[in-house]
Design a protein around this motif. Structure first.
Motif, PDB file in Angstrom:
ATOM      1  N   ARG A   1       0.826  -1.208   0.000  1.00  0.00           N
ATOM      2  CA  ARG A   1       0.000   0.000   0.000  1.00  0.00           C
ATOM      3  C   ARG A   1       0.859   1.256   0.000  1.00  0.00           C
ATOM      4  O   ARG A   1       0.569   2.225  -0.725  1.00  0.00           O
TER       5      ARG A   1
ATOM      6  N   SER B   1      -9.839   3.200   1.959  1.00  0.00           N
ATOM      7  CA  SER B   1      -9.057   2.056   1.501  1.00  0.00           C
ATOM      8  C   SER B   1      -8.528   1.280   2.699  1.00  0.00           C
ATOM      9  O   SER B   1      -8.779   1.621   3.857  1.00  0.00           O
ATOM     10  N   THR B   2      -7.793   0.239   2.415  1.00  0.00           N
ATOM     11  CA  THR B   2      -7.241  -0.584   3.494  1.00  0.00           C
ATOM     12  C   THR B   2      -6.008   0.045   4.140  1.00  0.00           C
ATOM     13  O   THR B   2      -5.494  -0.477   5.130  1.00  0.00           O
TER      14      THR B   2
END
Length: 261
Positions: A8, A99-100
């Protein structure tokens, strides 16, 4: 979990790199401007160094190159802030939050590209200072790196701390520019530290630019090595740690920031 976080962060860094390459003009200007100013100021720096007894054969680059490098590096603080505030201006911050990616990952990702830009800016200015202005480094080049790296990280963390504390981009811009000028004056970037006014001397150690210039002077003017710059580098690391704490304590991912738009 660690691999997911790294993935990420890497994705966010790639986006920042694409944006930087799309418009590299700010980085180019911040790198070229100190060299242009150095061309005008070198005679004054030469006279100041010789009058202060720093070096009888000084040519001015010993003060001008690190001084202009430090001064303009702190203008990078604006860029760090803009990178965060633009997400609010583009209305993409909520998407990132959804988002994560965790908040600490969003912060970590925004550090990488400005840090690389800061290191590159310092490298180019010092390299060009040697080629164009005959900067003579009498000490260890490794010692220069030992000072430059924590300085670059400290500058980036000043920007992150202001992001955490400021609500609008206008606030951040004004404070960042003011800090850059104050740090340049108190830190000895505009004049040799030996020529600073008496009233400024007690305040000088309270700013990171003072320790950066002290480390650079130790290497360039006095032939210092790595052992001689451990104190300035350590103080810069301490500044960075303090700014990191401020960022983590005051940053709130759900706080709305006001950009230019």
């Amino acid at each position: 979990m660690r691999d997911g976080a790294l993935t990420r962060i890497t994705a966010l860094v790639r986006q920042d790199v694409r944006l930087l390459l799309r418009d590299p003009a700010p980085l180019v200007v911040r790198t070229v401007m100190p060299l242009l100013i150095m061309g005008f100021m070198q005679p004054l720096f030469r006279a100041a160094l010789r009058a202060g007894g720093e070096a009888a054969d000084a040519n001015g680059a010993e003060q001008g190159v690190p001084g202009m490098a430090v001064m303009f590096l702190f203008f990078l603080v604006n860029v760090v802030g803009f990178a965060m505030f633009r997400e609010h201006g583009w209305n993409t911050w909520d998407r990132l939050r959804a988002s994560t990616a965790r908040p600490v990952e969003l912060l970590a990702a925004r550090i990488v590209v400005p840090l690389a830009a800061a290191v590159l800016q310092l490298a180019v200015i010092f390299g060009a200072g040697g080629a164009l202005f005959d900067l003579r480094v009498t000490g260890s080049y490794l010692a220069l790196v030992v000072v430059a790296l924590p300085l670059a990280l400290c500058v980036v963390m000043v920007g992150m701390a202001l992001v955490a504390l400021c609500r609008t981009i206008s606030q951040l811009s004004v404070i960042a520019n003011l800090l850059a000028l104050v740090f340049a004056g108190l830190g000895g970037a505009l004049t040799p530290q030996s020529a600073m006014p008496d009233w400024a001397e007690p305040f000088a150690p309270a700013v990171p630019s003072y320790w950066a210039m002290r480390g650079f002077n130790e290497v360039i003017l006095r032939g210092g090595g790595v052992a001689d710059v451990l104190l300035p580098a350590g103080v810069l690391c301490a500044f960075t740690a303090g700014l990191t704490v401020v960022t983590l304590v005051f940053f709130r991912a759900d706080h709305r920031k006001l950009s230019w738009s």
